[in-house]
Enzyme design. Structure first.
Site, PDB file in Angstrom:
ATOM      1  N   ALA A 112      -7.251   4.347  32.336  1.00 65.84           N
ATOM      2  CA  ALA A 112      -7.349   5.400  31.365  1.00 65.84           C
ATOM      3  C   ALA A 112      -6.968   5.944  30.715  1.00 65.84           C
ATOM      4  CB  ALA A 112      -9.169   6.128  32.061  1.00 65.84           C
ATOM      5  N   ASP A 134      -9.331  10.775  47.677  1.00 73.20           N
ATOM      6  CA  ASP A 134      -8.409  12.121  47.053  1.00 73.20           C
ATOM      7  C   ASP A 134      -7.249  10.844  46.058  1.00 73.20           C
ATOM      8  OD1 ASP A 134      -6.336  13.126  45.915  1.00 73.20           O
ATOM      9  OD2 ASP A 134      -6.349  15.162  46.683  1.00 73.20           O
ATOM     10  N   TYR A 171       4.896  -1.923  36.874  1.00 68.83           N
ATOM     11  CA  TYR A 171       4.319  -2.590  37.996  1.00 68.83           C
ATOM     12  C   TYR A 171       4.283  -4.050  37.029  1.00 68.83           C
ATOM     13  CZ  TYR A 171       3.913   0.519  41.774  1.00 68.83           C
ATOM     14  OH  TYR A 171       3.716   0.707  42.510  1.00 68.83           O
ATOM     15  N   LEU A 177      -9.882   5.721  36.262  1.00 63.59           N
ATOM     16  CA  LEU A 177     -10.434   6.807  35.225  1.00 63.59           C
ATOM     17  C   LEU A 177     -10.146   8.150  36.540  1.00 63.59           C
ATOM     18  CD1 LEU A 177     -12.120   4.609  34.320  1.00 63.59           C
ATOM     19  CD2 LEU A 177     -13.992   6.327  33.332  1.00 63.59           C
ATOM     20  N   TYR A 192      -1.365  17.208  31.575  1.00 67.07           N
ATOM     21  CA  TYR A 192      -2.373  16.282  31.274  1.00 67.07           C
ATOM     22  C   TYR A 192      -1.444  15.214  30.438  1.00 67.07           C
ATOM     23  CZ  TYR A 192      -6.953  13.832  29.906  1.00 67.07           C
ATOM     24  OH  TYR A 192      -7.681  12.194  29.996  1.00 67.07           O
ATOM     25  N   THR A 252      -2.261  14.268  39.613  1.00 71.80           N
ATOM     26  CA  THR A 252      -3.901  13.032  40.056  1.00 71.80           C
ATOM     27  C   THR A 252      -2.646  11.711  39.356  1.00 71.80           C
ATOM     28  OG1 THR A 252      -5.225  14.343  40.952  1.00 71.80           O
ATOM     29  CG2 THR A 252      -5.935  12.579  39.730  1.00 71.80           C
ATOM     30  N   ARG A 306     -15.172  21.356  27.272  1.00 75.55           N
ATOM     31  CA  ARG A 306     -15.464  20.378  25.873  1.00 75.55           C
ATOM     32  C   ARG A 306     -16.071  20.432  25.077  1.00 75.55           C
ATOM     33  NH1 ARG A 306     -13.908  14.970  28.791  1.00 75.55           N
ATOM     34  NH2 ARG A 306     -15.396  15.028  30.288  1.00 75.55           N
TER      35      ARG A 306
HETATM   36  P1  NAD Z   1     -14.578  13.654  34.543  1.00 78.71           P
HETATM   37  O1  NAD Z   1     -14.037  15.325  34.447  1.00 78.71           O
HETATM   38  O2  NAD Z   1     -15.987  14.120  33.770  1.00 78.71           O
HETATM   39  O3  NAD Z   1     -14.371  12.589  35.497  1.00 78.71           O
HETATM   40  C1  NAD Z   1     -13.138  12.283  36.122  1.00 78.71           C
HETATM   41  C2  NAD Z   1     -13.595  12.047  37.033  1.00 78.71           C
HETATM   42  O4  NAD Z   1     -12.128  11.574  38.503  1.00 78.71           O
HETATM   43  C3  NAD Z   1     -13.738  12.822  38.074  1.00 78.71           C
HETATM   44  O5  NAD Z   1     -15.735  12.660  38.814  1.00 78.71           O
HETATM   45  C4  NAD Z   1     -13.280  13.995  39.623  1.00 78.71           C
HETATM   46  O6  NAD Z   1     -13.764  14.529  40.187  1.00 78.71           O
HETATM   47  C5  NAD Z   1     -12.775  12.818  40.223  1.00 78.71           C
HETATM   48  N1  NAD Z   1     -11.238  12.927  39.712  1.00 78.71           N
HETATM   49  C6  NAD Z   1     -10.536  14.108  39.355  1.00 78.71           C
HETATM   50  N2  NAD Z   1      -9.063  13.893  40.250  1.00 78.71           N
HETATM   51  C7  NAD Z   1      -9.754  12.502  41.360  1.00 78.71           C
HETATM   52  C8  NAD Z   1      -8.203  12.732  42.403  1.00 78.71           C
HETATM   53  N3  NAD Z   1      -7.460  13.147  42.820  1.00 78.71           N
HETATM   54  N4  NAD Z   1      -9.086  11.719  43.256  1.00 78.71           N
HETATM   55  C9  NAD Z   1     -10.806  11.225  43.052  1.00 78.71           C
HETATM   56  N5  NAD Z   1     -10.809  11.323  42.058  1.00 78.71           N
HETATM   57  C10 NAD Z   1     -10.459  12.556  41.018  1.00 78.71           C
HETATM   58  O7  NAD Z   1     -13.683  13.041  33.156  1.00 78.71           O
HETATM   59  P2  NAD Z   1     -14.281  12.029  32.136  1.00 78.71           P
HETATM   60  O8  NAD Z   1     -14.407  12.698  30.682  1.00 78.71           O
HETATM   61  O9  NAD Z   1     -15.639  11.211  32.643  1.00 78.71           O
HETATM   62  O10 NAD Z   1     -12.839  11.306  31.907  1.00 78.71           O
HETATM   63  C11 NAD Z   1     -12.754   9.840  32.909  1.00 78.71           C
HETATM   64  C12 NAD Z   1     -11.256   9.123  32.706  1.00 78.71           C
HETATM   65  O11 NAD Z   1     -11.187   9.100  31.194  1.00 78.71           O
HETATM   66  C13 NAD Z   1     -10.564  10.190  32.481  1.00 78.71           C
HETATM   67  O12 NAD Z   1      -9.431   9.770  33.259  1.00 78.71           O
HETATM   68  C14 NAD Z   1      -9.696  11.180  32.003  1.00 78.71           C
HETATM   69  O13 NAD Z   1      -8.272  11.452  31.314  1.00 78.71           O
HETATM   70  C15 NAD Z   1      -9.995   9.527  30.289  1.00 78.71           C
HETATM   71  N6  NAD Z   1     -10.293  10.196  28.736  1.00 78.71           N
HETATM   72  C16 NAD Z   1     -11.356  10.432  28.562  1.00 78.71           C
HETATM   73  C17 NAD Z   1     -11.585  11.373  27.901  1.00 78.71           C
HETATM   74  C18 NAD Z   1     -12.934  11.753  26.883  1.00 78.71           C
HETATM   75  O14 NAD Z   1     -13.123  12.340  26.457  1.00 78.71           O
HETATM   76  N7  NAD Z   1     -14.066  11.518  27.696  1.00 78.71           N
HETATM   77  C19 NAD Z   1     -10.531  10.990  26.740  1.00 78.71           C
HETATM   78  C20 NAD Z   1      -9.907  10.238  27.161  1.00 78.71           C
HETATM   79  C21 NAD Z   1      -9.023   9.843  28.063  1.00 78.71           C
HETATM   80  N1  UDP Z   2     -13.094  23.267  20.640  1.00 78.34           N
HETATM   81  C1  UDP Z   2     -13.571  24.473  19.739  1.00 78.34           C
HETATM   82  N2  UDP Z   2     -14.681  25.632  20.352  1.00 78.34           N
HETATM   83  C2  UDP Z   2     -15.156  24.833  22.062  1.00 78.34           C
HETATM   84  C3  UDP Z   2     -14.605  24.435  23.442  1.00 78.34           C
HETATM   85  C4  UDP Z   2     -13.165  23.599  22.237  1.00 78.34           C
HETATM   86  O1  UDP Z   2     -13.582  24.631  18.824  1.00 78.34           O
HETATM   87  O2  UDP Z   2     -15.184  25.652  22.573  1.00 78.34           O
HETATM   88  C5  UDP Z   2     -12.413  22.760  19.774  1.00 78.34           C
HETATM   89  C6  UDP Z   2     -10.866  22.883  20.710  1.00 78.34           C
HETATM   90  O3  UDP Z   2     -10.109  23.824  20.604  1.00 78.34           O
HETATM   91  C7  UDP Z   2     -10.790  21.740  20.421  1.00 78.34           C
HETATM   92  C8  UDP Z   2     -11.272  20.328  19.877  1.00 78.34           C
HETATM   93  O4  UDP Z   2     -12.539  21.725  20.028  1.00 78.34           O
HETATM   94  O5  UDP Z   2      -9.783  21.785  19.127  1.00 78.34           O
HETATM   95  C9  UDP Z   2     -11.942  19.634  21.021  1.00 78.34           C
HETATM   96  O6  UDP Z   2     -11.727  20.530  22.063  1.00 78.34           O
HETATM   97  P1  UDP Z   2     -12.315  19.435  23.956  1.00 78.34           P
HETATM   98  O7  UDP Z   2     -11.419  20.424  24.837  1.00 78.34           O
HETATM   99  O8  UDP Z   2     -13.083  19.214  23.050  1.00 78.34           O
HETATM  100  O9  UDP Z   2     -11.179  18.373  23.401  1.00 78.34           O
HETATM  101  P2  UDP Z   2      -9.579  17.933  23.200  1.00 78.34           P
HETATM  102  O10 UDP Z   2      -9.039  18.996  22.610  1.00 78.34           O
HETATM  103  O11 UDP Z   2      -8.917  17.477  24.457  1.00 78.34           O
HETATM  104  O12 UDP Z   2      -9.355  17.291  22.119  1.00 78.34           O
END
Ligand code: NAD
Ligand code: UDP
Length: 334
Positions: A126, A68, A171, A85, A157, A104, A198
């Site tokens: 990220a 963690d 930093y 990430l 978040y 986190t 999502r």
């Molecule tokens: P995800 O939830 O699939 O991956 C996040 C990973 O972090 C998971 O494997 C989870 O187990 C691990 N994790 C969470 N809390 C933890 C902790 N306290 N210690 C160790 N591990 C921990 O999400 P993702 O879509 O792969 O996103 C990855 C990163 O990119 C995230 O930081 C997210 O905020 C950022 N991000 C993703 C998106 C996207 O659309 N996918 C958009 C913006 C930012």
């Molecule tokens: N959303 C939706 N139906 C779903 C899940 C999400 O219409 O089943 C909508 C949500 O309200 C948002 C957009 O899709 O307006 C993207 O949502 P997501 O959770 O993927 O990402 P974020 O809101 O963080 O951009």
């Protein structure tokens, strides 16, 4: 970049990927291993899955540490790079325990920045388009300061990620840490969890299983969807960039779609006859989102290549296989 620096960057490196068993992190681990690097994946499996990295577990250059990031971490030996990430990314997931999500982001960032400082490793955060909140301008350039609610269900978040960006800045300024910040816009693709919550995974799984397609609000809100391979290329390009690129960089696909346009595309691509159901719009759901990627283009020479149509085809194929193998049986779509 000078040719000497380029040669140095191409040498195999020892890289920590925090959150490496999640959706994006596991694709990043694959890409780094493919390039011959040594990868330490650190993850507590909160939203990630061991299945995402199972194929890497026996690889001589890959190791997994269940940890963690809110707890201090010791990494013996040399370390060249860190990708942070580690954080749940889906709104329903990060809202399960908002205090934990905030910890986190903030304490996780401090712990990883301390390792970067100790090891003189470059570290990439990220971050997210959520730092722009519900934006009043579109597209969003990096110098837009955003419109974020500090007091609501998404704040854990959004504000956690904003605080982490501040820590990266501080930093770098106070301790000389070599930092990079990627502001990631909505990314999708294979290895998202079916119960992630999502929109892309929800729509694809609902269409493939013949369930109702859940439109939140009117469906007129917009998002810009980036395919995961494009994002992973952008993250590596940013990590390899010179130190002048320490300021935040948007990574996303500027194509902008309403949720109604997305649902129609998913129905067309799957051939599904699922019905649309309209549900309440979540609190503070941003009305629009579209990246200005001029900085990524100029600084990194990076642009996304995969269209939403093509990316959806890969994603649908992935979930269709999971469904046919019963891999989604234990996962519930919200
Ligand atoms: P995800 O939830 O699939 O991956 C996040 C990973 O972090 C998971 O494997 C989870 O187990 C691990 N994790 C969470 N809390 C933890 C902790 N306290 N210690 C160790 N591990 C921990 O999400 P993702 O879509 O792969 O996103 C990855 C990163 O990119 C995230 O930081 C997210 O905020 C950022 N991000 C993703 C998106 C996207 O659309 N996918 C958009 C913006 C930012
Ligand atoms: N959303 C939706 N139906 C779903 C899940 C999400 O219409 O089943 C909508 C949500 O309200 C948002 C957009 O899709 O307006 C993207 O949502 P997501 O959770 O993927 O990402 P974020 O809101 O963080 O951009």
């Amino acid at each position: 970049m000078s040719s000497a620096a380029t040669i140095l960057r191409r040498r195999p490196r020892r890289i920590l990927v925090a959150g490496g068993s999640g959706f994006v992190g596991s694709h990043l681990c694959d890409a780094l291993i493919e390039k011959g690097h040594r990868v330490i994946c650190v993850d507590n499996l909160e939203t990630g899955r061991i299945e995402n990295i199972e194929h890497l577990l026996g690889h001589p250059n890959f190791s997994f540490r269940s940890h963690d990031v809110t707890l201090p971490l010791r990494i013996p030996g040399v370390l060249h790079e860190i990708y942070n990430l580690a954080c749940p990314a889906s709104p329903p997931k990060y809202q399960i325990d908002p205090v934990r999500t905030f910890r986190t982001s903030v304490i996780g960032a401090i712990n990883l920045l301390n390792i970067a400082r100790e090891k003189s490793a470059r570290i990439l955060q990220a971050s997210t388009s959520e730092v722009y909140g519900d934006p009043e301008i579109s597209p969003q350039p990096e110098n837009y300061r955003g419109s974020v609610n500090t007091y609501g269900p998404r704040a854990c978040y959004d504000e956690g990620k904003r605080a982490a960006e501040t820590l990266f800045h501080d930093y770098a300024e106070c301790h000389g840490v070599d930092t990079r910040i990627a502001r990631i816009f909505n990314t999708y693709g294979p290895r998202m969890c079916a119960d992630d919550g999502r929109v892309v995974s929800n729509f694809v799984v609902q269409a493939l299983s013949g369930s109702d397609m859940t439109i939140y609000g009117t469906g007129q809100q917009t998002r810009s969807f980036c395919y995961v391979d494009d994002l992973v290329a952008g993250l590596q390009a940013l990590m390899a960039s010179p130190s002048e690129c320490a300021a935040p960089v948007n990574l996303g696909n500027p194509g902008e779609f309403t949720m109604l346009e997305l649902v129609k595309l998913v129905l067309e691509k799957t051939g599904s006859r699922s019905s649309l159901v309209y549900c309440d719009l979540p609190v503070d759901d941003p009305r629009q989102r579209r990246p200005d990627i001029t900085r990524a283009q100029n600084w990194l020479g990076w642009s996304p290549r995969v269209s939403l149509r093509e990316g959806l085809e890969h994603t649908i194929a992935y979930f269709a296989t999971e469904l046919s193998q019963g891999g989604l049986a234990h996962q519930r779509v919200s």
